[in-house]
Motif scaffolding. Structure first.
Motif, PDB file in Angstrom:
ATOM      1  N   THR A  79       0.835  59.361 -28.234  1.00  0.00           N
ATOM      2  CA  THR A  79      -0.572  59.904 -27.608  1.00  0.00           C
ATOM      3  C   THR A  79      -1.238  59.658 -26.556  1.00  0.00           C
ATOM      4  O   THR A  79      -1.479  60.104 -25.573  1.00  0.00           O
ATOM      5  N   LEU A  80      -0.162  58.482 -25.988  1.00  0.00           N
ATOM      6  CA  LEU A  80      -1.059  57.777 -24.502  1.00  0.00           C
ATOM      7  C   LEU A  80      -0.030  58.930 -24.031  1.00  0.00           C
ATOM      8  O   LEU A  80      -0.916  58.502 -22.737  1.00  0.00           O
ATOM      9  N   LEU A  81       1.126  59.276 -23.801  1.00  0.00           N
ATOM     10  CA  LEU A  81       1.710  59.920 -23.188  1.00  0.00           C
ATOM     11  C   LEU A  81       0.733  61.123 -22.408  1.00  0.00           C
ATOM     12  O   LEU A  81       0.714  61.659 -21.275  1.00  0.00           O
ATOM     13  N   GLU A  82       0.245  61.085 -23.285  1.00  0.00           N
ATOM     14  CA  GLU A  82      -0.579  62.102 -22.842  1.00  0.00           C
ATOM     15  C   GLU A  82      -1.961  62.608 -22.123  1.00  0.00           C
ATOM     16  O   GLU A  82      -2.580  62.820 -21.358  1.00  0.00           O
ATOM     17  N   LEU A  83      -2.558  61.407 -22.709  1.00  0.00           N
ATOM     18  CA  LEU A  83      -3.551  60.670 -22.577  1.00  0.00           C
ATOM     19  C   LEU A  83      -3.804  60.080 -20.782  1.00  0.00           C
ATOM     20  O   LEU A  83      -3.847  59.720 -20.073  1.00  0.00           O
ATOM     21  N   TRP A  84      -1.870  59.184 -20.863  1.00  0.00           N
ATOM     22  CA  TRP A  84      -2.023  59.076 -18.904  1.00  0.00           C
ATOM     23  C   TRP A  84      -2.074  59.817 -18.120  1.00  0.00           C
ATOM     24  O   TRP A  84      -1.677  60.185 -16.934  1.00  0.00           O
TER      25      TRP A  84
ATOM     26  N   MET B 154       8.374  58.946 -13.502  1.00  0.00           N
ATOM     27  CA  MET B 154       7.269  59.417 -15.098  1.00  0.00           C
ATOM     28  C   MET B 154       8.474  60.153 -16.126  1.00  0.00           C
ATOM     29  O   MET B 154       9.863  60.445 -15.607  1.00  0.00           O
ATOM     30  N   PHE B 155       7.482  59.676 -17.039  1.00  0.00           N
ATOM     31  CA  PHE B 155       8.245  60.145 -18.623  1.00  0.00           C
ATOM     32  C   PHE B 155       7.830  61.938 -18.689  1.00  0.00           C
ATOM     33  O   PHE B 155       6.805  61.702 -19.039  1.00  0.00           O
ATOM     34  N   ASP B 156       9.063  62.689 -19.142  1.00  0.00           N
ATOM     35  CA  ASP B 156       8.198  63.605 -19.374  1.00  0.00           C
ATOM     36  C   ASP B 156       9.146  63.634 -20.736  1.00  0.00           C
ATOM     37  O   ASP B 156      10.366  64.302 -20.837  1.00  0.00           O
ATOM     38  N   LYS B 157       8.313  64.063 -22.196  1.00  0.00           N
ATOM     39  CA  LYS B 157       8.599  64.018 -23.108  1.00  0.00           C
ATOM     40  C   LYS B 157       9.817  65.350 -23.709  1.00  0.00           C
ATOM     41  O   LYS B 157      10.258  65.323 -24.064  1.00  0.00           O
ATOM     42  N   ASP B 158       8.963  65.924 -23.408  1.00  0.00           N
ATOM     43  CA  ASP B 158      10.060  67.603 -23.058  1.00  0.00           C
ATOM     44  C   ASP B 158      11.108  67.757 -22.563  1.00  0.00           C
ATOM     45  O   ASP B 158      12.013  68.378 -23.543  1.00  0.00           O
ATOM     46  N   PHE B 159      11.724  66.750 -21.880  1.00  0.00           N
ATOM     47  CA  PHE B 159      13.034  66.144 -21.927  1.00  0.00           C
ATOM     48  C   PHE B 159      13.903  64.953 -22.504  1.00  0.00           C
ATOM     49  O   PHE B 159      14.609  64.574 -21.846  1.00  0.00           O
ATOM     50  N   SER B 160      12.865  63.614 -23.157  1.00  0.00           N
ATOM     51  CA  SER B 160      13.105  63.000 -23.903  1.00  0.00           C
ATOM     52  C   SER B 160      13.758  62.968 -24.758  1.00  0.00           C
ATOM     53  O   SER B 160      13.180  63.965 -25.803  1.00  0.00           O
ATOM     54  N   ALA B 161      15.606  62.696 -25.485  1.00  0.00           N
ATOM     55  CA  ALA B 161      15.989  63.023 -26.465  1.00  0.00           C
ATOM     56  C   ALA B 161      14.794  62.814 -27.820  1.00  0.00           C
ATOM     57  O   ALA B 161      14.532  63.361 -29.133  1.00  0.00           O
ATOM     58  N   GLY B 162      14.321  61.264 -27.419  1.00  0.00           N
ATOM     59  CA  GLY B 162      13.512  60.330 -28.945  1.00  0.00           C
ATOM     60  C   GLY B 162      12.586  61.450 -29.038  1.00  0.00           C
ATOM     61  O   GLY B 162      12.425  61.781 -30.206  1.00  0.00           O
ATOM     62  N   TYR B 163      11.782  62.016 -28.285  1.00  0.00           N
ATOM     63  CA  TYR B 163      10.214  62.814 -28.207  1.00  0.00           C
ATOM     64  C   TYR B 163      10.944  63.977 -29.315  1.00  0.00           C
ATOM     65  O   TYR B 163      10.584  64.485 -30.055  1.00  0.00           O
ATOM     66  N   LEU B 164      12.399  65.049 -28.401  1.00  0.00           N
ATOM     67  CA  LEU B 164      12.387  66.070 -29.386  1.00  0.00           C
ATOM     68  C   LEU B 164      13.080  65.631 -30.249  1.00  0.00           C
ATOM     69  O   LEU B 164      13.066  66.567 -31.447  1.00  0.00           O
ATOM     70  N   ALA B 165      13.837  64.377 -30.885  1.00  0.00           N
ATOM     71  CA  ALA B 165      14.378  64.695 -31.703  1.00  0.00           C
ATOM     72  C   ALA B 165      13.424  63.841 -33.056  1.00  0.00           C
ATOM     73  O   ALA B 165      13.297  64.699 -33.974  1.00  0.00           O
TER      74      ALA B 165
ATOM     75  N   GLU C  20       3.765  51.299 -18.077  1.00  0.00           N
ATOM     76  CA  GLU C  20       5.156  51.055 -17.350  1.00  0.00           C
ATOM     77  C   GLU C  20       5.749  50.527 -18.189  1.00  0.00           C
ATOM     78  O   GLU C  20       6.234  51.450 -18.724  1.00  0.00           O
ATOM     79  N   PRO C  21       5.619  49.329 -18.752  1.00  0.00           N
ATOM     80  CA  PRO C  21       6.611  48.610 -20.128  1.00  0.00           C
ATOM     81  C   PRO C  21       6.135  50.613 -21.015  1.00  0.00           C
ATOM     82  O   PRO C  21       8.213  49.701 -21.459  1.00  0.00           O
ATOM     83  N   ALA C  22       5.828  50.400 -21.625  1.00  0.00           N
ATOM     84  CA  ALA C  22       5.963  51.432 -22.908  1.00  0.00           C
ATOM     85  C   ALA C  22       7.144  52.811 -22.534  1.00  0.00           C
ATOM     86  O   ALA C  22       7.888  52.544 -23.111  1.00  0.00           O
ATOM     87  N   THR C  23       6.205  53.293 -20.919  1.00  0.00           N
ATOM     88  CA  THR C  23       7.962  53.880 -20.668  1.00  0.00           C
ATOM     89  C   THR C  23       9.201  53.748 -20.843  1.00  0.00           C
ATOM     90  O   THR C  23      10.100  54.137 -20.969  1.00  0.00           O
ATOM     91  N   LYS C  24       9.232  52.607 -19.958  1.00  0.00           N
ATOM     92  CA  LYS C  24      10.334  52.010 -19.266  1.00  0.00           C
ATOM     93  C   LYS C  24      11.495  51.903 -20.947  1.00  0.00           C
ATOM     94  O   LYS C  24      12.245  52.086 -21.425  1.00  0.00           O
TER      95      LYS C  24
ATOM     96  N   GLU D  97      -8.372  49.964 -20.690  1.00  0.00           N
ATOM     97  CA  GLU D  97      -7.709  49.157 -18.984  1.00  0.00           C
ATOM     98  C   GLU D  97      -6.522  48.872 -20.011  1.00  0.00           C
ATOM     99  O   GLU D  97      -5.103  49.073 -19.445  1.00  0.00           O
ATOM    100  N   ARG D  98      -6.246  47.876 -20.505  1.00  0.00           N
ATOM    101  CA  ARG D  98      -5.088  48.002 -21.783  1.00  0.00           C
ATOM    102  C   ARG D  98      -4.343  48.897 -22.188  1.00  0.00           C
ATOM    103  O   ARG D  98      -3.297  48.549 -21.344  1.00  0.00           O
ATOM    104  N   ALA D  99      -4.420  50.126 -22.275  1.00  0.00           N
ATOM    105  CA  ALA D  99      -3.425  51.225 -23.033  1.00  0.00           C
ATOM    106  C   ALA D  99      -2.928  51.659 -20.903  1.00  0.00           C
ATOM    107  O   ALA D  99      -2.449  51.999 -21.090  1.00  0.00           O
ATOM    108  N   ARG D 100      -4.256  51.262 -19.978  1.00  0.00           N
ATOM    109  CA  ARG D 100      -3.604  52.050 -18.564  1.00  0.00           C
ATOM    110  C   ARG D 100      -2.352  50.724 -18.499  1.00  0.00           C
ATOM    111  O   ARG D 100      -1.130  51.113 -18.022  1.00  0.00           O
TER     112      ARG D 100
END
Lengths: 146, 146
Positions: B39-44, A1-12, B103-107, B96-99
């Motif tokens: 924004t998706l990070l929050e909505l997910w 799971m991706f935590d933006k508050d500890f993501s270098a890119g987000y924080l930058a 996985e691919p986006a956070t990767k 559904e597309r956003a959901r």
DNA sequence: TAATTATATATAGCAAGGTATATAAATGGA
DNA sequence: TCCATTTATATACCTTGCTATATATAATTA
């Protein structure tokens, strides 16, 4: 799971936005915008640089610099004169007004940096700078070797 | 004299631009832009948030978020439905597309972070993150106390 | 030298940030 | 209940960045 508050890119991104707001607010009274200030930093060092030279020094796209220079000319910060040896190029020369802004503008930028790093020890400040420089070098490496 | 190569603000801006390019290139194939991803990070995490809630979580201006949400709706990432209890507000629901992009986006984002921090020890990575978080808090403190 | 390739700028078009305003709905008091 | 204030969005307009193209001038090469 991706935590933006500890993501270098987000924080930058977040940190850069806050720095930009801080700088913008302090140099707005000088009728100066952040990208203009960044460009002036180079011209204060070496007046008369061409667009291509500025692109190389500031690592922005050519089109971005073209637009910034157009706004700077519009705002009376630079004058553009044909390059004496290259008919394609133009030299960008500071106006008197631009030269007069060096002291107040750099002081404003230093004040933002000071506010941002308040509470950090000298060691921590140096570490942050060096880690950012290292990260920048890494990113440039992976995106340039095109 | 002001040396941009050791200015926290300048380096933050440069680093953020490079991170943005790295992310943009990797999520472009998903038809996703960086601010949309943020924004998706929050909505997910919490589907159905309102614009005002997203503004609070992502620390961007309301107008910025309004435009980002408009583009996301246009691109089929969210559907906007009237808030059941507040006639002024709208809830933003993932399609559904956003959901399917989680996985691919956070990767992709993790890959950019990994490339950026290559060569740094775990200790250095943690230090960078913590120093950025500290700097962000400082900047928020000085600009908010409005 | 003619033709090709490279370089310097310019421009169009879009995303993302920001400030400043405007509007509608909800809230709180008098 | 009515008015003033607050809150949720929207919109206009500006800067900064980027990508993709176009144009003109150099430089190279066949």
């Amino acid at each position: 799971m991706f935590d933006k508050d500890f993501s270098a890119g987000y924080l930058a991104n977040h940190m850069a936005r806050l720095f930009a707001i801080g700088l913008q607010r302090r140099i707005a009274p000088l009728n100066l915008a952040p990208a203009q200030f960044m460009t002036l930093l180079e011209l204060w060092e070496d007046d008369g640089l061409t667009q291509a030279e500025l692109v190389g020094r500031l690592d922005v796209e050519q089109a971005t610099m073209a637009n910034t220079l157009k706004r700077m000319a519009r705002d009376g910060l630079i004058e553009r004169k044909p390059h004496p040896k290259d008919g394609r190029a133009q030299q960008n020369w500071l106006t008197e007004r631009a030269r007069s802004l060096q002291e107040p503008a750099t002081k404003a930028a230093s004040a933002v940096n000071e506010a941002a790093l308040a509470g950090l020890t000298q060691w921590e400040r140096t570490a942050l700078i060096e880690l950012m420089r290292n990260t920048i070098a890494n990113l440039q490496k992976t995106q340039r070797p095109s």
